[in-house]
Structures are given as C-alpha cells and as structure tokens.
Design a protein around this motif. Structure first.
Motif, PDB file in Angstrom:
ATOM      1  N   ASN B  62       0.846  -1.200   0.000  1.00 49.19           N
ATOM      2  CA  ASN B  62       0.000   0.000   0.000  1.00 49.19           C
ATOM      3  C   ASN B  62       0.874   1.240   0.000  1.00 49.19           C
ATOM      4  O   ASN B  62       1.874   1.298   0.729  1.00 49.19           O
ATOM      5  CB  ASN B  62      -0.900   0.024   1.236  1.00 49.19           C
ATOM      6  CG  ASN B  62      -1.933  -1.075   1.199  1.00 49.19           C
ATOM      7  OD1 ASN B  62      -2.399  -1.471   0.127  1.00 49.19           O
ATOM      8  ND2 ASN B  62      -2.293  -1.600   2.350  1.00 49.19           N
ATOM      9  N   GLU B  64       0.949   5.482   0.330  1.00 49.65           N
ATOM     10  CA  GLU B  64       0.284   6.743   0.706  1.00 49.65           C
ATOM     11  C   GLU B  64       1.143   7.868   0.160  1.00 49.65           C
ATOM     12  O   GLU B  64       2.346   7.938   0.479  1.00 49.65           O
ATOM     13  CB  GLU B  64       0.183   6.872   2.223  1.00 49.65           C
ATOM     14  CG  GLU B  64      -0.849   5.968   2.862  1.00 49.65           C
ATOM     15  CD  GLU B  64      -2.284   6.382   2.604  1.00 49.65           C
ATOM     16  OE1 GLU B  64      -2.542   7.593   2.493  1.00 49.65           O
ATOM     17  OE2 GLU B  64      -3.128   5.480   2.483  1.00 49.65           O
ATOM     18  N   ASP B  69       3.778   2.264   2.657  1.00 54.75           N
ATOM     19  CA  ASP B  69       3.585   2.354   4.109  1.00 54.75           C
ATOM     20  C   ASP B  69       3.125   1.042   4.723  1.00 54.75           C
ATOM     21  O   ASP B  69       3.011   0.933   5.929  1.00 54.75           O
ATOM     22  CB  ASP B  69       2.611   3.482   4.460  1.00 54.75           C
ATOM     23  CG  ASP B  69       1.171   3.131   4.207  1.00 54.75           C
ATOM     24  OD1 ASP B  69       0.293   3.669   4.872  1.00 54.75           O
ATOM     25  OD2 ASP B  69       0.912   2.287   3.317  1.00 54.75           O
ATOM     26  N   GLU B  70       2.847   0.038   3.904  1.00 51.12           N
ATOM     27  CA  GLU B  70       2.332  -1.204   4.460  1.00 51.12           C
ATOM     28  C   GLU B  70       2.504  -2.312   3.427  1.00 51.12           C
ATOM     29  O   GLU B  70       2.329  -2.080   2.238  1.00 51.12           O
ATOM     30  CB  GLU B  70       0.846  -1.021   4.768  1.00 51.12           C
ATOM     31  CG  GLU B  70       0.247  -2.098   5.601  1.00 51.12           C
ATOM     32  CD  GLU B  70      -1.219  -1.780   5.903  1.00 51.12           C
ATOM     33  OE1 GLU B  70      -1.739  -2.392   6.822  1.00 51.12           O
ATOM     34  OE2 GLU B  70      -1.820  -0.937   5.197  1.00 51.12           O
ATOM     35  N   GLU B  71       2.851  -3.486   3.922  1.00 55.69           N
ATOM     36  CA  GLU B  71       3.068  -4.600   2.994  1.00 55.69           C
ATOM     37  C   GLU B  71       2.375  -5.844   3.547  1.00 55.69           C
ATOM     38  O   GLU B  71       2.479  -6.121   4.745  1.00 55.69           O
ATOM     39  CB  GLU B  71       4.576  -4.848   2.900  1.00 55.69           C
ATOM     40  CG  GLU B  71       5.001  -5.637   1.699  1.00 55.69           C
ATOM     41  CD  GLU B  71       6.519  -5.727   1.631  1.00 55.69           C
ATOM     42  OE1 GLU B  71       7.135  -4.745   1.193  1.00 55.69           O
ATOM     43  OE2 GLU B  71       7.060  -6.759   2.047  1.00 55.69           O
ATOM     44  N   GLU B 122     -18.231  -6.372   4.139  1.00 55.06           N
ATOM     45  CA  GLU B 122     -16.956  -6.466   4.862  1.00 55.06           C
ATOM     46  C   GLU B 122     -15.804  -6.781   3.923  1.00 55.06           C
ATOM     47  O   GLU B 122     -14.657  -6.499   4.224  1.00 55.06           O
ATOM     48  CB  GLU B 122     -17.041  -7.540   5.945  1.00 55.06           C
ATOM     49  CG  GLU B 122     -17.804  -7.099   7.176  1.00 55.06           C
ATOM     50  CD  GLU B 122     -17.897  -8.199   8.208  1.00 55.06           C
ATOM     51  OE1 GLU B 122     -17.095  -8.213   9.131  1.00 55.06           O
ATOM     52  OE2 GLU B 122     -18.782  -9.071   8.061  1.00 55.06           O
ATOM     53  N   GLY B 126     -10.444  -2.019   3.353  1.00 54.05           N
ATOM     54  CA  GLY B 126      -9.022  -2.078   3.044  1.00 54.05           C
ATOM     55  C   GLY B 126      -8.711  -1.483   1.693  1.00 54.05           C
ATOM     56  O   GLY B 126      -9.592  -1.303   0.855  1.00 54.05           O
ATOM     57  N   ASP B 127      -7.433  -1.181   1.487  1.00 52.15           N
ATOM     58  CA  ASP B 127      -7.012  -0.566   0.226  1.00 52.15           C
ATOM     59  C   ASP B 127      -7.236  -1.563  -0.911  1.00 52.15           C
ATOM     60  O   ASP B 127      -7.878  -1.270  -1.901  1.00 52.15           O
ATOM     61  CB  ASP B 127      -5.538  -0.189   0.309  1.00 52.15           C
ATOM     62  CG  ASP B 127      -5.279   0.744   1.478  1.00 52.15           C
ATOM     63  OD1 ASP B 127      -5.201   1.931   1.246  1.00 52.15           O
ATOM     64  OD2 ASP B 127      -5.204   0.246   2.615  1.00 52.15           O
ATOM     65  N   ASP B 222      -7.160   4.075  -5.256  1.00 48.98           N
ATOM     66  CA  ASP B 222      -8.302   4.452  -4.432  1.00 48.98           C
ATOM     67  C   ASP B 222      -8.905   5.723  -5.018  1.00 48.98           C
ATOM     68  O   ASP B 222      -8.235   6.755  -5.092  1.00 48.98           O
ATOM     69  CB  ASP B 222      -7.813   4.686  -2.992  1.00 48.98           C
ATOM     70  CG  ASP B 222      -8.955   4.831  -2.004  1.00 48.98           C
ATOM     71  OD1 ASP B 222     -10.012   5.355  -2.405  1.00 48.98           O
ATOM     72  OD2 ASP B 222      -8.792   4.421  -0.849  1.00 48.98           O
ATOM     73  N   ARG B 225      -9.832   8.213  -1.723  1.00 51.18           N
ATOM     74  CA  ARG B 225      -8.659   8.900  -1.178  1.00 51.18           C
ATOM     75  C   ARG B 225      -7.598   8.855  -2.284  1.00 51.18           C
ATOM     76  O   ARG B 225      -6.912   7.859  -2.463  1.00 51.18           O
ATOM     77  CB  ARG B 225      -8.179   8.183   0.074  1.00 51.18           C
ATOM     78  CG  ARG B 225      -9.214   8.232   1.192  1.00 51.18           C
ATOM     79  CD  ARG B 225      -8.918   7.268   2.306  1.00 51.18           C
ATOM     80  NE  ARG B 225      -7.674   7.566   2.976  1.00 51.18           N
ATOM     81  CZ  ARG B 225      -6.564   6.830   2.847  1.00 51.18           C
ATOM     82  NH1 ARG B 225      -6.570   5.763   2.081  1.00 51.18           N
ATOM     83  NH2 ARG B 225      -5.478   7.155   3.493  1.00 51.18           N
ATOM     84  N   SER B 228      -3.802   7.481  -2.359  1.00 53.47           N
ATOM     85  CA  SER B 228      -3.546   6.122  -1.904  1.00 53.47           C
ATOM     86  C   SER B 228      -3.675   5.134  -3.064  1.00 53.47           C
ATOM     87  O   SER B 228      -4.615   5.216  -3.848  1.00 53.47           O
ATOM     88  CB  SER B 228      -4.576   5.784  -0.811  1.00 53.47           C
ATOM     89  OG  SER B 228      -4.464   4.461  -0.424  1.00 53.47           O
TER      90      SER B 228
END
Lengths: 360, 255
Positions: B62, B64, B69-71, B122, B126-127, B222, B225, B228
C-alpha cells in the motif's frame, strides 16, 4: 508429487524458455513450516479499588507458535505462552495453549493432543461450545491470547461442505478445582443454502448429556445472523446479528439466556437468581481510512449487560499499528451496577490497560 | 435503334447509380462485428486463472502519497471458480486465513479461534480488499455487455460493462478494458451499488507460466482517497492438485 507431475515439470524445465519474463513452476513443497512470535507488554491500572491490592499490574507475555506439515499428511503444531506478571510480587507462568499432532488420510483427519476447538458461533457467549475455551464477554477476542485448548483425541470426516467430528476430551491435565470433566462430543457440520449449521451431542462423564444446534447465515450485502440452542438439564438460547455499513462500521448484538444451573452459572451469579439474561452490543471500525492520518487505527466500543440486575460493563478498545510488526493498544473497562450484581461486583471503578505488541 | 440505345444507356446509368448507392449504403451501414462479451470475459479470466486448480502468492504494497507504508503477503489456493482459500502470511496477520465458497465467505481469526462469517460489505474494507484477492473469476460473478472499442494508452481495447449477477460479487459494476488483440485485461473501474466510483485498476505486467500468460502485477487506485494506491504482485503461480478438504468451512488448522 506423483511421477506424472514430476515428469511434466522436468519436461517443462527442459523446454527452451522465450526471452523475457518467464516463471518456472515451483514444485509442491514436501515440508511446510509456519512460525510466529508475539511479545506483548501490558500494563493495567485499576482505579477506586475496593480490595487491598496494588492498583497496577504489569505483564510481559511471550507467545511462540510453530507448525510443521509433511506431505499434506502429518501435522505437528504447538502454541505456547510465557507470562511474567508483576502485581504485589513477580510470578512466572508457562502455558501450553496448543500442542497436537494431526494425521490426514483421505477424507479423514485425526488429532491427538491439546487443541483449541470452537464449536460455538457466538461472539461474546456460547451455549453450544462444549469443548470451547470459556467465553469471557468482556474480553470476547481473548486480547492477550491466553486461552488454552482441551486435551483430546478427535476424528473428523470431511466431504465437501459436510463434516462429522467425534472427540473425546480428557480432564486429567486440567487445573485443580477446574469444573472440566471428561467429555465425549459429536458434531455434524453442514452448509446448505448458505446456512452453516451444526448439530452437536455429547456427554460429560459423571455429568449431563447435552445436545445443541448452531447456525450462521449471511443475508444480503450487510447482515449476518447467528444463533445457538442448547439443552443441558435445561435449555439455553443465544441469538445474534452483525451488520456492516457501507462506511465499514460493524455492529454486533447478541442476546443470551442460560439457565441458572452449575454448568451455565456465571461465577458472580447466586444459585437462587433464576434464569439469566445477557445482552452484548459492539460497534467498531477497523482502519479509519476516511480520516487523514487515522488509517492505522482500529476503534471499537462495546457493552455487556446483565438484564436481570441491570449491571453492565462498558468497554473501549483502540489499536494503532506501527509498520508491519508493532502495534499499541488501549483497553478501558468501566463496570457499573450494585455491589452484589453481576458486573457491578468488580472491585474497581475502571480498569485501563495499555500495551505494546510485537509480532514476528 | 437509337431509341433502344437510349433505353439501354439509361438502364445502364440507373444500374450504375444503383450499384454506387448500394455500395455507399452498405459500406456505411455494415457495422463491424460486435465482439462476444461473454467469451471475451472468459478469455480475460484465463490471465488470472490459468488452471482449474492452482496456487499463487500475492504481495500487496500500500502506498500513501507515493510512499510505501504497508506490505501484506497472502498465499492463495484456488479450485474451480467457486473455491478460494487465502492464507495470511504477514507477521501482523499470521494465523489468519480466509475461505470463499461461492457466495459465502469466512475468515478465521486466531484470537477468536473459529471461522467468522463475513458479509459482502466487509469484503470491501481495506485498500486492496479481500474480494480483490479472492474473487478473480469475473465471468462467474458478472454479466458482461460490450460497450465500445477505444484506445487505452497505446492499446486498442474493447470496453465491457460488467454487472454483478450474484450476491458474492465484490463490486456492483465494473468497466473493463480488454486488449482487442487477445482479451488481456488492461484497466478497470469499480463501482458500488450507490454508483460511487470506488477504485480503478491497471493491469501492468504479465509473464509466461507453463506456457500461459499470467498477470504478474496490477495497481489498484483508491478513487475516494486519491493519494492512496496498492500494488499487487503475483508470484509462485503454479498448477496444483488441491484436496477438497482445504475448502471446508469449519477448517481451523494453522495450515
């Protein structure tokens, strides 16, 4: 991997590869290994304590888990917890949460050892989870991962969406004064028309025979319903629902009414109190992505109430992730009610836990 | 004689004019053959589902404001179009797994030690949502309609409009650009029931696996946003015999 597949892989490897990106097919692994380690530093502060104990409690938890599978047949798995607790004095405790061997043969699976099994479908309560670790409605997710499995021999026959399970659980290794007994239990689990349904029957040695029905079902885009009906000396009932909004906020509500018998009785309830009625309501959202800078935050608040004595505990949970391995959390419990009531009997007015979690 | 010649000339002229009109009329009115949307969609699915039963690894990064910032890592096992099993491999998510059986979906969380039913909504969190990882057989989930042919970047593409035809579909509507030459996915736009444009995707890189061209990298943007996006990288793609037991809804094993 059988001979034909090996030959196919060899032939493919022997073929000239075209220039550019070309993936070789990795063979199916003979051995697979999984491991994880969780370290939690948790500090809890109690306010307005009504008993003469220190108002702060610190815990360091180290929780390794290891799993090994050989040729999709044999599985060895263990999950441990080491706890160093500091209250009025420091104590060290080790727990074997799970340690079992599994053998898979065709449609059959066999398990021997300590294993966490959850047959109940409730979030905060269960009437049908006869082999489950105890549900604590004020801590439904077992936030410090301290639940332990039952020692058992279990056989499962799985065919498509149908599964038959037969388990015998021994209470020999259960802690002294534990209410656990040797339990023989049978479950038939099946999925038909979206209903994930289980029929459960069994017997506690020297105790009662029991029977139960559980189900879960998703309705439309945003609703899930679940329920349990159990009979053990008297009937117990659980009905619950979960709803997710388009913004990702999830609501969970449950109503639970167990009989006031020794098996179902809450430790705080009096034997003369009669049938109990509990209510659980949770509202939460994971990843507050809509708020700039809050994407790493999870927030939930929930309420557990005893409808007989109108006592309740309100709980707020927040969690913040830092990178891929660290997170921090805050857990706040506020019990309210009469001194002799189910939740009002807690000897503090608030309990605030804060902690850091590392995962590898 | 002169009269006959005049008549013949007039007839010839009429025939000539008629022939020219016919050529012009038919030349303009004959539409190019409309591509068969169903077979195009099925063919496009083969770039992400090369075999009836296979495994792959998905790495999602992911971003930003263009900074990672995230894997997250997932091992995906797919059997047919109805059965998907996803094992979460990132440190934070270890022990979790997700199962999709047709329209039904469960997630197993180690802290609850049981499979939890999850609703279609649900799946969108998440991205890159769980639906983006687990539901890649669009022909099973969506009814396609051919809209037009247009260029997407340098590629001549067919544009399909996909409408959800079952409850388990991740999105209500998808606009899907497929390369005209071989139906390879090029880009997509994803919409919710409300009509909101929630995500866009570009299908960036393909590689040959066992002689089949398979998607190696896609990017999800996204659209709510705008700073992102997520990059999904597919590796270890391999056909594999998978036992039916792997897709049992009550499964709680660590493997």
């Amino acid at each position: 991997m059988n001979y034909t597949t090996q030959l196919a892989v060899l032939l493919l490897l022997a073929l000239p590869m075209p220039a550019g990106a070309q993936d070789a097919t990795p063979p199916a692994p003979r051995r697979e290994f999984r491991s994880s380690l969780s370290v939690i530093e948790d500090a809890t502060i109690y306010s307005n304590l009504r008993v003469p104990v220190p108002s702060a409690f610190n815990q360091l938890l180290v929780e390794p888990s290891v799993g090994l599978r050989y040729r999709h047949r044999l599985t060895l798995s263990t999950s441990l917890a080491g706890i160093v607790g500091t209250h009025s004095e420091t104590h060290v405790q080790g727990r074997v949460k799970e340690a079992y061997a599994g053998l898979s043969a065709g449609d059959f699976d066999f398990t021997l050892g300590r294993r966490m099994v959850r047959w109940g479908v409730g979030y905060a309560f269960t009437a049908a989870g006869v082999l489950d670790p105890p549900r604590v409605p004020t801590n439904p997710t077992d936030r410090l991962n301290l639940n332990q499995g039952r020692d058992m021999i279990k056989g499962d026959y799985v065919r498509g969406p149908h599964a038959l399970s037969l388990a015998w659980s021994s209470a020999v290794l259960a802690p002294a004064r534990s209410p656990l007994r040797d339990t023989t239990a049978f479950r038939y689990n099946f999925l038909v028309r979206g209903f994930d349904t289980s029929l459960i029957a069994g017997d506690d040695r020297g105790g009662d025979a029991f029977g139960a029905l559980t189900f879960t079902r998703v309705l439309g885009q945003s609703w899930e319903i679940h329920g349990e009906a159990a009979w053990r000396e008297q009937g117990a009932l659980l009905a619950g629902a979960k709803c997710t909004t388009r913004s990702g906020v999830t609501f969970i509500a449950e109503f639970y009414t167990p009989p006031n018998t020794p098996y179902f009785r809450d430790s705080a309830a009096l034997p003369i109190a009669g049938r109990q009625r509990f209510f659980f309501f949770d509202v939460g959202k994971n990843r507050l992505r809509e708020l700039p800078g809050w994407k790493e935050w999870d927030v939930s608040g929930y309420l557990v109430a005893n409808l007989n004595d109108l006592s309740y505990t309100a709980i707020l949970d927040t969690n913040r992730r830092f990178g891929n391995r660290f997170s921090a959390y805050l857990h706040l419990e506020i019990p309210r009610g009469g001194r002799t009531s189910g939740y009002g009997a807690a000897p503090y007015s608030t309990a605030t836990s804060a902690g850091i979690r590392f995962q590898l | 004689m002169f009269r006959i010649n005049c008549i013949l000339r007039a007839l010839l002229l009429v025939l000539l004019i008629g022939f020219l009109f016919t050529c012009i009329a038919f030349g303009h009115a004959a539409p190019p053959p409309t591509p068969d949307a169903d077979s195009l969609l099925k063919r496009s699915d083969s770039y992400r589902n090369g075999w009836p039963s296979y495994v792959l690894r998905v790495k999602i990064t992911n971003y930003e404001s263009d900074k990672p910032d995230e894997e997250r890592l997932y091992d995906v096992s797919q059997k047919g179009v109805e059965k998907t099993y996803v094992e979460f491999m990132s440190p934070r998510d270890k022990g979790r797994h997700m199962l999709m059986l047709g329209d039904d979906m469960w997630i197993y969380l180690p802290d609850t030690s049981r499979p939890v039913r999850i609703t279609p909504l649900e799946r969108l969190s998440g991205d890159a949502s769980s639906g983006d990882v687990a539901r890649t057989n669009y022909a099973a989930d969506y009814a396609p309609v051919y809209l037009r042919t247009e260029k997407a970047g340098q590629e001549e593409c067919y544009v399909l409009e996909l409408t959800a035809k079952r409850k388990g579909s991740t999105y209500q509507r998808v606009l899907y650009w497929l390369r005209a030459a071989d139906a390879r996915p090029v880009r997509a736009e994803f919409y919710l029931t409300s009509g909101k444009h929630i995500k866009s995707a570009t299908f960036d890189e393909y590689a040959a696996v066992n002689g089949k061209s398979q998607l190696r990298r896609m990017t999800l943007y996204d659209e709510i946003r705008h700073n992102s996006h997520s990059v999904l990288e597919y590796s270890n793609i391999a056909p594999r015999e998978l036992p039916d037991k792997l897709f049992y809804q009550g499964r709680t094993e660590r493997f």
